[in-house]
Motif scaffolding. Sequence first.
Motif, mmCIF file in Angstrom:
data_model
loop_
_atom_site.group_PDB
_atom_site.id
_atom_site.type_symbol
_atom_site.label_atom_id
_atom_site.label_comp_id
_atom_site.label_asym_id
_atom_site.label_seq_id
_atom_site.Cartn_x
_atom_site.Cartn_y
_atom_site.Cartn_z
ATOM 1 N N GLU A 157 -10.008 4.203 7.225
ATOM 2 C CA GLU A 157 -10.943 4.463 6.117
ATOM 3 C C GLU A 157 -10.201 5.034 4.902
ATOM 4 O OE1 GLU A 157 -13.842 7.118 7.647
ATOM 5 O OE2 GLU A 157 -14.786 5.646 8.983
ATOM 6 N N LEU A 158 -9.309 5.970 5.153
ATOM 7 C CA LEU A 158 -8.541 6.571 4.063
ATOM 8 C C LEU A 158 -7.618 5.538 3.414
ATOM 9 C CD1 LEU A 158 -7.662 9.937 5.829
ATOM 10 C CD2 LEU A 158 -9.211 9.660 3.881
ATOM 11 N N HIS A 159 -7.042 4.668 4.240
ATOM 12 C CA HIS A 159 -6.169 3.606 3.732
ATOM 13 C C HIS A 159 -6.936 2.706 2.759
ATOM 14 C CE1 HIS A 159 -2.988 0.669 3.659
ATOM 15 N NE2 HIS A 159 -3.681 -0.241 4.316
ATOM 16 N N VAL A 160 -8.137 2.343 3.137
ATOM 17 C CA VAL A 160 -8.978 1.521 2.255
ATOM 18 C C VAL A 160 -9.301 2.272 0.964
ATOM 19 C CG1 VAL A 160 -11.250 0.446 2.008
ATOM 20 C CG2 VAL A 160 -9.965 0.151 4.130
ATOM 21 N N SER A 161 -9.558 3.563 1.081
ATOM 22 C CA SER A 161 -9.907 4.349 -0.107
ATOM 23 C C SER A 161 -8.745 4.431 -1.095
ATOM 24 C CB SER A 161 -10.361 5.758 0.298
ATOM 25 O OG SER A 161 -9.265 6.595 0.652
ATOM 26 N N VAL A 162 -7.515 4.438 -0.582
ATOM 27 C CA VAL A 162 -6.354 4.454 -1.473
ATOM 28 C C VAL A 162 -6.294 3.153 -2.276
ATOM 29 C CG1 VAL A 162 -3.824 4.418 -1.560
ATOM 30 C CG2 VAL A 162 -4.989 6.048 -0.078
#
Length: 217
Positions: free
Chosen positions: A159-164
């Motif tokens: 999820e954090l990877h997508v947000s970056v």
Amino acid sequence: MREVFQQELREVQDRLVEMATLVEFSIENATRAFNESDVTLAEKVIAGDSRIDSAAKALDELAINILARQQPVARDLRIVVSALRISASLERMGDLAEHIAQLARYRFPEKVIPKSLRSTFHEMGTLDVAIAKKLTELLKSEDVMLAEEIRNEDDRIDELHVSVFDAVLGETWKGAAVDTVDATLASRYHERFADHAVTIAKNIQYLATGDLVGSDS
């Protein structure tokens, strides 16, 4: 002969735990170097990666030697085959920790990531370190509950990877081209580190139960 064989299998497990411990220290130091712009710590991680590579090579040689001499079957065969797969994933995790440290070294004395994304990367790093610690315990205990915890934490990193990516591609992104590249690479390194941990967790589940786990992570 059977006692010697069992001793060799225990050595395989011990070496996996040793490798996982080295990877744990590597990612912990790499994320600190990355978040704090600590070039000394970054250099320590980079220099230490050769120990992980050497441990992987030695473990692979032991496993192949066991296959050739002992011709194991059933669970014993699963142990040796899984060890080869796990060794490859741990070696790659060490490489990814090194890549994170290299970013810190390249950008020193500046921080790698713009201020707007630092909390995201701090969380990603914290999760990677937590995953690495659980992975070491998983290799010691074969506790499948730890495998599930690793998968859950990997979901959060995804999820954090997508947000970056959403941030660097968004209209409000003010970072320079180098900031975009650094953020993209760093996010990918953190995400792949966790993915390899999930792969190892699946191998341990297979070892413990004899059942293959789905390849999606």
